[in-house]
Design a protein around this motif. Sequence first.
Motif, PDB file in Angstrom:
ATOM      1  N   ALA A 126     -44.917  -7.117  42.638  1.00  0.00           N
ATOM      2  CA  ALA A 126     -43.748  -6.515  42.492  1.00  0.00           C
ATOM      3  C   ALA A 126     -42.877  -6.949  41.084  1.00  0.00           C
ATOM      4  CB  ALA A 126     -42.685  -6.606  43.579  1.00  0.00           C
ATOM      5  N   ALA A 127     -42.548  -6.026  40.146  1.00  0.00           N
ATOM      6  CA  ALA A 127     -41.957  -6.432  38.965  1.00  0.00           C
ATOM      7  C   ALA A 127     -40.320  -5.836  38.928  1.00  0.00           C
ATOM      8  CB  ALA A 127     -42.684  -6.247  37.655  1.00  0.00           C
ATOM      9  N   GLY A 128     -39.511  -6.570  38.608  1.00  0.00           N
ATOM     10  CA  GLY A 128     -38.285  -6.150  38.103  1.00  0.00           C
ATOM     11  C   GLY A 128     -37.997  -6.119  36.812  1.00  0.00           C
ATOM     12  N   LEU A 129     -37.428  -4.850  36.222  1.00  0.00           N
ATOM     13  CA  LEU A 129     -37.252  -4.914  34.863  1.00  0.00           C
ATOM     14  C   LEU A 129     -35.911  -4.587  34.404  1.00  0.00           C
ATOM     15  CD1 LEU A 129     -40.233  -1.971  34.719  1.00  0.00           C
ATOM     16  CD2 LEU A 129     -40.437  -4.271  34.511  1.00  0.00           C
ATOM     17  N   TYR A 130     -35.548  -5.357  33.739  1.00  0.00           N
ATOM     18  CA  TYR A 130     -34.125  -5.370  33.201  1.00  0.00           C
ATOM     19  C   TYR A 130     -34.089  -4.557  31.990  1.00  0.00           C
ATOM     20  CZ  TYR A 130     -29.304  -6.283  32.255  1.00  0.00           C
ATOM     21  OH  TYR A 130     -27.990  -6.185  32.252  1.00  0.00           O
ATOM     22  N   VAL A 131     -33.337  -3.466  32.240  1.00  0.00           N
ATOM     23  CA  VAL A 131     -32.912  -2.520  31.082  1.00  0.00           C
ATOM     24  C   VAL A 131     -31.593  -2.825  30.590  1.00  0.00           C
ATOM     25  CG1 VAL A 131     -32.842  -0.156  30.467  1.00  0.00           C
ATOM     26  CG2 VAL A 131     -34.577  -1.096  32.048  1.00  0.00           C
ATOM     27  N   PRO A 132     -31.009  -3.172  29.407  1.00  0.00           N
ATOM     28  CA  PRO A 132     -30.023  -3.811  29.158  1.00  0.00           C
ATOM     29  C   PRO A 132     -28.852  -2.102  28.844  1.00  0.00           C
ATOM     30  CG  PRO A 132     -31.256  -4.071  27.301  1.00  0.00           C
ATOM     31  CD  PRO A 132     -32.164  -3.477  28.416  1.00  0.00           C
ATOM     32  N   GLY A 133     -27.637  -2.404  29.204  1.00  0.00           N
ATOM     33  CA  GLY A 133     -26.830  -1.166  29.076  1.00  0.00           C
ATOM     34  C   GLY A 133     -25.397  -1.347  28.819  1.00  0.00           C
ATOM     35  N   GLY A 134     -24.945  -2.597  28.263  1.00  0.00           N
ATOM     36  CA  GLY A 134     -23.536  -2.648  28.010  1.00  0.00           C
ATOM     37  C   GLY A 134     -23.216  -2.217  26.855  1.00  0.00           C
ATOM     38  N   LEU A 135     -23.601  -2.694  25.735  1.00  0.00           N
ATOM     39  CA  LEU A 135     -22.841  -2.047  24.522  1.00  0.00           C
ATOM     40  C   LEU A 135     -23.727  -0.850  24.003  1.00  0.00           C
ATOM     41  CD1 LEU A 135     -22.680  -5.534  22.637  1.00  0.00           C
ATOM     42  CD2 LEU A 135     -20.982  -4.389  23.872  1.00  0.00           C
ATOM     43  N   ALA A 136     -25.063  -0.800  24.431  1.00  0.00           N
ATOM     44  CA  ALA A 136     -25.712   0.461  24.086  1.00  0.00           C
ATOM     45  C   ALA A 136     -26.703   0.625  25.270  1.00  0.00           C
ATOM     46  CB  ALA A 136     -26.649   0.080  22.818  1.00  0.00           C
ATOM     47  N   VAL A 193     -29.971 -10.178  37.591  1.00  0.00           N
ATOM     48  CA  VAL A 193     -31.189 -10.982  37.607  1.00  0.00           C
ATOM     49  C   VAL A 193     -31.442 -11.796  38.924  1.00  0.00           C
ATOM     50  CG1 VAL A 193     -32.138 -12.757  36.345  1.00  0.00           C
ATOM     51  CG2 VAL A 193     -31.291 -10.964  34.991  1.00  0.00           C
ATOM     52  N   ALA A 194     -30.077 -12.292  39.235  1.00  0.00           N
ATOM     53  CA  ALA A 194     -30.146 -12.947  40.612  1.00  0.00           C
ATOM     54  C   ALA A 194     -30.643 -12.172  41.872  1.00  0.00           C
ATOM     55  CB  ALA A 194     -28.644 -13.328  40.902  1.00  0.00           C
ATOM     56  N   ALA A 195     -30.315 -10.650  41.839  1.00  0.00           N
ATOM     57  CA  ALA A 195     -30.599  -9.880  42.855  1.00  0.00           C
ATOM     58  C   ALA A 195     -31.896  -9.910  43.046  1.00  0.00           C
ATOM     59  CB  ALA A 195     -29.770  -8.666  42.920  1.00  0.00           C
ATOM     60  N   LEU A 196     -32.717  -9.649  41.865  1.00  0.00           N
ATOM     61  CA  LEU A 196     -34.007  -9.233  41.874  1.00  0.00           C
ATOM     62  C   LEU A 196     -34.891 -10.560  41.945  1.00  0.00           C
ATOM     63  CD1 LEU A 196     -34.187  -7.245  38.424  1.00  0.00           C
ATOM     64  CD2 LEU A 196     -34.732  -6.181  40.665  1.00  0.00           C
ATOM     65  N   ALA A 197     -34.425 -11.867  41.681  1.00  0.00           N
ATOM     66  CA  ALA A 197     -34.897 -12.872  42.144  1.00  0.00           C
ATOM     67  C   ALA A 197     -34.968 -13.385  43.688  1.00  0.00           C
ATOM     68  CB  ALA A 197     -34.265 -14.123  41.157  1.00  0.00           C
ATOM     69  N   VAL A 206     -38.363  -9.560  43.740  1.00  0.00           N
ATOM     70  CA  VAL A 206     -39.665  -9.209  43.045  1.00  0.00           C
ATOM     71  C   VAL A 206     -40.248 -10.507  42.592  1.00  0.00           C
ATOM     72  CG1 VAL A 206     -38.501  -7.113  41.851  1.00  0.00           C
ATOM     73  CG2 VAL A 206     -38.451  -9.214  40.814  1.00  0.00           C
ATOM     74  N   ASP A 207     -41.454 -10.385  42.245  1.00  0.00           N
ATOM     75  CA  ASP A 207     -42.478 -11.579  41.631  1.00  0.00           C
ATOM     76  C   ASP A 207     -42.037 -11.969  40.409  1.00  0.00           C
ATOM     77  OD1 ASP A 207     -43.625 -11.735  44.305  1.00  0.00           O
ATOM     78  OD2 ASP A 207     -44.460  -9.835  43.820  1.00  0.00           O
ATOM     79  N   LYS A 208     -41.842 -10.833  39.613  1.00  0.00           N
ATOM     80  CA  LYS A 208     -41.665 -11.336  38.092  1.00  0.00           C
ATOM     81  C   LYS A 208     -40.543 -10.325  37.500  1.00  0.00           C
ATOM     82  CE  LYS A 208     -43.856 -12.307  34.010  1.00  0.00           C
ATOM     83  NZ  LYS A 208     -45.148 -13.201  33.596  1.00  0.00           N
ATOM     84  N   ILE A 209     -39.545 -11.013  36.471  1.00  0.00           N
ATOM     85  CA  ILE A 209     -38.515 -10.297  35.991  1.00  0.00           C
ATOM     86  C   ILE A 209     -38.758 -10.244  34.518  1.00  0.00           C
ATOM     87  CG2 ILE A 209     -36.059 -10.388  35.484  1.00  0.00           C
ATOM     88  CD1 ILE A 209     -35.713 -11.699  38.181  1.00  0.00           C
ATOM     89  N   THR A 210     -38.809  -9.022  34.027  1.00  0.00           N
ATOM     90  CA  THR A 210     -39.078  -8.957  32.326  1.00  0.00           C
ATOM     91  C   THR A 210     -37.868  -7.937  31.710  1.00  0.00           C
ATOM     92  OG1 THR A 210     -40.407  -6.836  32.629  1.00  0.00           O
ATOM     93  CG2 THR A 210     -41.534  -8.668  32.941  1.00  0.00           C
ATOM     94  N   GLY A 211     -37.886  -8.052  30.547  1.00  0.00           N
ATOM     95  CA  GLY A 211     -36.778  -7.440  29.742  1.00  0.00           C
ATOM     96  C   GLY A 211     -35.919  -8.058  28.947  1.00  0.00           C
ATOM     97  N   PRO A 212     -35.326  -7.133  28.097  1.00  0.00           N
ATOM     98  CA  PRO A 212     -33.967  -7.996  27.217  1.00  0.00           C
ATOM     99  C   PRO A 212     -32.827  -7.589  27.780  1.00  0.00           C
ATOM    100  CG  PRO A 212     -34.739  -5.935  26.607  1.00  0.00           C
ATOM    101  CD  PRO A 212     -35.639  -6.052  27.647  1.00  0.00           C
ATOM    102  N   GLY A 213     -31.913  -8.452  27.114  1.00  0.00           N
ATOM    103  CA  GLY A 213     -30.571  -8.407  27.662  1.00  0.00           C
ATOM    104  C   GLY A 213     -29.707  -9.246  26.649  1.00  0.00           C
ATOM    105  N   ASN A 214     -28.477  -9.325  27.083  1.00  0.00           N
ATOM    106  CA  ASN A 214     -27.469 -10.315  26.252  1.00  0.00           C
ATOM    107  C   ASN A 214     -27.876 -11.552  26.476  1.00  0.00           C
ATOM    108  OD1 ASN A 214     -26.074 -10.206  28.740  1.00  0.00           O
ATOM    109  ND2 ASN A 214     -24.371  -9.104  28.084  1.00  0.00           N
TER     110      ASN A 214
END
Length: 433
Positions: A126-136, A193-197, A206-214
Amino acid sequence: MPVFLSTRDADFEDQFTALLGAKREDSPDVDHIVAEIIADVRARGDEALLEYTAKFDRMDLSADQLAFSEAEIDALIAQVPAEEREALELAAARIRAYHERQMPEDQRWIDESGAELGWRWTAVSAAGLYVPGGLASYPSSVLMNAIPAKVAGVKRLAITVPTPDGIANPLVLLAARLAGVDEVYRVGGAQAVAALAYGTDTIKPVDKITGPGNAFVAAAKRRVFGKVGIDMIAGPSEILVIADQDNNPDWIALDLLSQAEHDESAQSILITDSEAFARDVCASVEAYLETLERRAIAGASWRDFGAVILVDNLDQAAALSDRIAPEHLELCVADPDALSEKITHAGAIFLGAWTPEAIGDYVGGPNHVLPTARSARFSSGLSVMDFIKRTTLAKMTPAALRAIGPAAEVLAKSESLQSHGLSVTARLKSLND
Ligand SMILES: NC(=O)c1ccc[n+]([C@@H]2O[C@H](COP(=O)([O-])OP(=O)(O)OC[C@H]3O[C@@H](n4cnc5c(N)ncnc54)[C@H](O)[C@@H]3O)[C@@H](O)[C@H]2O)c1
Ligand SMILES: N[C@H](CO)Cc1c[nH]c[nH+]1
Ligand SMILES: [Zn+2]
């Protein structure tokens, strides 16, 4: 104005060191806040998640609204104009084709002792993918995370994406659908990120968290590493352009601004061997900053973290670039391939003036989730490899054990680990009986 350095300055080394050390995302304040958020989500789960979402994204949700329902996704996707859908589909196809080439092969062989050895690759579950969404908003980042995960064979894909003021970008949901994502949650920042972990009632871990962010997301990923795997630190964007005087200053100015507009903490640097060209580029940046919609963000980034470095020759430029280890490196010079041979540390290299970095952000094919803050010295951009792991294989025969077992007995003895040695001795003895 950005800082303006020249390798001929007597104090160049001090100034350059100060530039490398500029604090953009590694602040203790951010880390302190993030530690508290993670502890709170661990302790209170959904309740904390909902409170932080109300505080930072100005949305009052109940737990059953955290996930986008299929009906909500269908309704949002229906709003996507055909032109945007086609562009996203083109991007998805190109990203998939690029990443399919990354899948490594299993290996198995018999060595001279008769031992059968090898390894095989399997995907994380299972992977958790962080998709940014604050400023853009980043539909492209959905594709860049989810497609390599799918190519790798990950079974469960969960996205977290903040939707400030409740505004969701339909293209993010379409990208998730196109890429085969299973769950999409409207939460962001360190709390996501905390919820995914650690998991909550609503979001399974999930087992792994990927993705960009601030900076908050980057700090949270650092902190949950160990409980889960992470890809890398992909924080505020960066670009380094090495350009000679035979370039259009407007093109280079726009390339610098393309990353500055992501975040006030983004960093854009120009290295050139022509002072006149450097001045032209700076003038062009200032002119564009008058008109850009995101001039406040881009202007702050350029003013606070931008830099122009004047060098005597391109060899010097390559050496400085390696010390910066930029996320994105554009080589706008007569022979970009030759210059790229001199570069060791960069997340992604863009060769020649016809390759603006933005092509890599969207449709080039290579991944745009890339190491920032000089971490390209030791890590790579997101790939299929981030979603798989290697299990080694070993199979002895009696003959193989006879050939190499005695050395194991000797080493076990030297480590005073008696049972280790005896587990080999017992088998060898049975061969002699
Ligand atoms: N390196 C890469 O590969 C890459 C790719 C795309 C984007 N980026 C970067 O991703 C970043 C996206 O940032 P963004 O802000 O638009 O979106 P984001 O989703 O990363 O961050 C938004 C969240 O930050 C949290 N936050 C904001 N202020 C906070 C505060 N004071 N305290 C605690 N939490 C707070 C909130 O929870 C909010 O939901 C940019 O820096 C961009 O440059 C990097
Ligand atoms: N340049 C970002 C990576 O630093 C990725 C991106 C997405 N959309 C636009 N740009
Ligand atoms: Zn970008």
